[in-house]
Write a protein that holds these residues in place. Structure first.
Motif: not given
Ligand SMILES: Nc1ncnc2c1ncn2[C@@H]1O[C@H](COP(=O)(O)OP(=O)(O)OP(=O)(O)O)[C@@H](O)[C@H]1O
Ligand SMILES: [Mg+2]
Lengths: 220, 393
Positions: A11, A49, A52, A55, A57-58, A60, A67, A69
């Motif tokens: 993040k 995160i 939820t 979100a 940055t990368s 899952t 999932e 995202g």
């Protein structure tokens, strides 16, 4: 059974600060996890995160194998509302509503019929030992009682995972102990899956599993 | 979430801040109340007028000479008899200006006629002109030959006789052309013949004998069958004054009243537009309140998002709050408007017409204003991410 899985979650906040750096973890049903670390180490970021609310940055996030995202807001909100319960440091109770009505909000958005909400809310309040405070407004409750109402709200819909960000942070030591006892108790008797952020090393030591963060990374 | 849930959510925000809610709903209420009043009162007035016209009849024609140059046109003395011979004519009567001055007492300056005309009246004037007495009785075949005067509604007030003195008290008298006339009655307002309101009437023959009146009528009142009214109207000038029909003017008094009503209607439309503007101003007030409400309740929004609220749920909550706020204002305004209208019409002794159209229009206008005012704040509320909202202080 895995209720939550984070894979290589990073993040970075706008401005470029990386609050979480390649974090992976899984939470199994029945876990009671303490998340510890210095101030600014990324604990709240991690919890948001996991829940939820934010979100990554990368990487899952999977809740119950879904999932997060990949979901549109509509379905993500429903997943969050039905599978996750939150306890906040500052309770976040609505002053205009009674304890039972505050708890019932957690049933509003997940399609529980109106007539069923109140009995469920009262039952949840009884589980946290507040059966005698059902009609009280937040202003009429002590700090510890408020936090127990919030815990009842986090549990009322039987979520897969309860996330608590410093639930004892706004309480004195004894009351904080009692609230933590309640969480430990709910984990043991009802097999509620709980992740708790805490500053308090004494509290952390009582928890069966610990995740320590430093500068956005999990300390092995 | 059921519609009931959405409504309860909307009410929650209003219940929490009653004073502010009341103030912002007030703007809407004023707009809607104005709408109801500015349409309700003219509607009641029109109804009253229509009722009165129906009672007075719309088959009256008024015949009058127009003066050519500085010489007044005199209608022939036999014109009344000529008109009576027209088949569809049901009634005909006439008045004539005696050019005499009337005074309450002969001590008053003879030049001071108080704007009252003394008219000689033919029999049957009352039904023909659609007039009625408010007290006493009109000239009869007998009293028409004696010095008896009938006072028009306004003339009576100017002469100081609002009603006839009770029996036993000194009889009411007026002085006309230096002769005493006893007052036989006072007329009610005559909407179709307002010239009678400012007149004192005496018998036709009495006027000839006592006041030196020449026998030429000044106004003829003709009632004819409604379906033949246009035909009668066409032949009246030549009948009344065969030598110079061009100098005879025929009018229909009920048309003039109806025209006045039309004028009131256009004025009402203007007021209604103004009320619409104040409704719009009310909507701005509601929008302002809603923007504040969203700002103050960011944590609640964050909490609800954490508890599973979708963006659409948040939007619905704030839109419901805005619409409810406006609906409360609209309902209160409509009620206030009806009360004011009812009070005013009762005071005017008009029939009460609840202006259903404007009430419905005002309330739906308020609802529309609520939607309009709520859209932007609701969208803003829904755009907040859960973490942003929760982090708000
Ligand atoms: N919205 C944000 N924008 C930019 N930086 C942020 C934001 N939120 C947190 N941070 C930064 O990310 C880092 C981690 O923050 P986080 O709130 O996760 O820490 P924490 O471990 O919960 O700390 P504490 O124990 O004090 O609550 C901090 O350095 C913080 O300044
Ligand atoms: Mg934190």
């Amino acid at each position: 059974m895995t209720v939550l899985a984070l894979e290589n979650v990073t993040k970075a906040y706008p401005g470029g600060f990386t609050a979480l750096d390649d974090v992976s973890l899984t939470v199994a049903a029945g876990d009671l996890i303490g998340i510890v670390g210095r101030s600014g180490s990324g604990k709240s970021t991690l919890l948001n995160i996991m829940g939820t609310l934010d979100a990554p940055t990368s990487g899952t996030v999977r809740v119950d194998g879904v999932e997060a995202g990949a979901l549109p807001d509509r379905r993500l909100a429903t997943l969050r509302g039905s599978r996750i319960g939150f306890v906040f440091q500052h309770f976040h109770l609505l002053d205009a509503l009674s304890a039972a009505d505050n708890v019932a909000i957690a049933l509003l958005y997940t399609g529980v019929a109106r007539r069923d909400r109140r009995p469920l809310a009262v039952a949840a309040l009884e589980r946290v030992g507040l059966g005698h405070r059902v009609g009280h407004r937040p202003q009429q409750l002590s700090g510890g009682e408020k936090q127990r109402v919030a815990i009842a709200r986090a549990l009322v819909h039987s979520p897969a995972l309860v996330l608590a960000d410093e639930p004892t942070g706004a309480l004195d030591t004894a009351t904080g102990e009692a609230v933590l006892d309640l969480l430990v108790e709910l984990n043991r008797t009802e097999r509620a899956t709980i992740a708790v952020i805490t500053h308090d090393q004494g509290i952390a030591d009582r928890l069966p599993r610990r995740i320590t963060l430093r500068d956005g990374r999990i300390v092995p | 979430m059921s519609p009931g849930d959405v409504l309860r959510l909307g009410l929650l925000g209003i219940r929490g801040r009653r004073a502010r809610a009341a103030l912002s709903a007030l703007g809407i209420a004023i707009g809607v109340a104005t709408m109801v009043v500015v349409t309700g009162i003219p509607a009641a007035g029109q109804r009253a007028l229509a009722d009165r016209l129906a009672a007075l009849g719309t088959n009256l024609l008024r015949v009058q000479p127009v003066s050519a140059g500085d010489q007044p046109t005199l209608l022939p003395a036999e014109s009344v008899a000529m008109v009576r011979r027209i088949g569809p004519v049901e009634q005909v009567s006439a008045v004539a200006n005696t050019h005499r001055v009337v005074r309450r007492s002969d001590l008053i300056d003879p030049e001071d006629g108080s704007g009252i005309t003394v008219l000689a009246a033919r029999p049957g004037l009352l039904p023909a002109a659609g007039a009625a007495m408010s007290s006493g009785s009109f000239l009869t075949a007998v009293t028409a030959r004696f010095p008896v005067a009938i006072l028009g509604y306004e003339a009576a007030a100017r002469l100081g006789y609002d009603r006839l003195p009770p029996p036993g008290a000194p009889a009411a008298r007026v002085s006309i052309g230096n002769r005493w006339f006893s007052v036989g009655g006072i007329m009610a307002p005559a909407p179709l013949a307002p010239e009678l309101d400012q007149a004192v009437l005496v018998g036709w023959d009495t006027a000839r004998v006592l006041l030196g009146f020449d026998g030429h009528p000044t106004v003829l009142y003709v009632r004819a069958r409604e379906d033949t009214l246009d035909d009668v109207r066409a032949i009246l000038p030549a009948t009344v004054f065969p030598q110079l029909p061009g100098l005879v003017q025929v009018s229909r008094p009920s048309d003039a009243l109806a025209a006045k009503r039309e004028g009131a209607r256009t004025f009402g439309a203007l007021l209604f537009a103004l009320a619409g503007v104040s409704l719009l101003v009310g909507a701005v007030g509601v929008a302002n309140t809603m923007v504040l409400s969203v700002l103050e309740r960011r944590r609640e929004i964050g909490l609800r998002r954490a508890l599973g609220a979708r963006r659409s749920h948040i939007r619905a909550q704030f839109l419901a709050e805005s619409v409810l706020l406006s609906a409360l204002g609209g309902g209160a305004g409509a009620a206030a408007g009806i009360v004011v209208t009812a009070g005013y019409t009762a005071w005017q002794q008009w029939p009460l017409v609840i202006p259903l159209g404007p009430v419905a229009g005002g309330v739906s206008g308020a609802l529309a204003a609520g939607v309009l005012a709520g859209v932007y704040p609701a969208v803003r509320a829904a755009r907040l991410t859960p973490t942003e909202a929760l982090a708000a202080v």
